[in-house]
Design an enzyme around this catalytic site. Structure first.
Site: not given
Length: 182
Positions: A46, A62, A72, A132, A168
């Site tokens: 994706q 993350h 990524k 990304y 976060d």
């Protein structure tokens, strides 16, 4: 493309090489064969996009736990960000080390983040867009994170934090006595 090794095992800073003429320019931003030749994951499930309105916005740190780990390929398509990655692989020579990279629409650099790394970025100007590629589909049950202000990591963020998600701010601090994440 130019592939620059980083100080972190298996992470790469990829520079796009523009070819231009009177029409404008053209560049490859990913090549499966070149990625594979360097041991990089070369198949992506994706593509994600993040838009941040204010300078100082912080997203991350993350990661996805096994079996949903992901690589990524991160690029800033508008504005400027400081992208920070942390190696969480306990068998790596760069375990628990981090490195920061300035990515911008102007410099067109991309960051290849291998599986087993935490990823974060802070916007350095208003109105940033980050795109990304991700090698695995998002799996909410595998989501993990680290605190952006973890004293063990001692990451130096260049700007005051103006926006950050509640999630976060609540990730746990690293515990050196806990079993490794990866």
């Amino acid at each position: 493309m130019k592939y620059n090794k980083t100080n972190l095992q298996d992470a790469w800073l990829v520079e796009i090489e523009l070819r231009g003429d009177d029409r404008g320019s053209f560049a490859r931003t990913m090549c499966a064969d070149e990625f594979a030749a360097r041991g990089m994951i070369n198949s992506f499930a994706q593509q994600n996009m993040s838009v941040s309105a204010k300078a100082g916005t912080l997203r991350g740190l993350h990661f996805q736990r096994a079996p949903h780990t992901e690589a990524k390929l991160v690029r800033c398509t508008r504005g400027v960000i400081l992208d920070v990655i942390v190696d969480l692989r306990s068998n790596s020579p760069s375990y628990l080390k981090h490195e920061a990279f300035e990515l911008s629409a102007e410099n067109r650099k991309q960051l290849y983040v291998p599986p087993g790394f935490a990823h974060s970025f802070q916007t350095l100007v208003d109105d940033c867009e980050v795109s990304y590629l991700v090698s695995a589909a998002y799996a909410p049950q595998a989501e993990g994170g680290l605190r952006y202000d973890d004293p063990l990591l001692n990451i130096s963020w260049p700007r005051p934090i103006t926006a950050i998600s509640a999630k976060d701010t609540t990730w746990p601090y690293l515990n050196p006595d806990a079993p490794p994440i990866f």
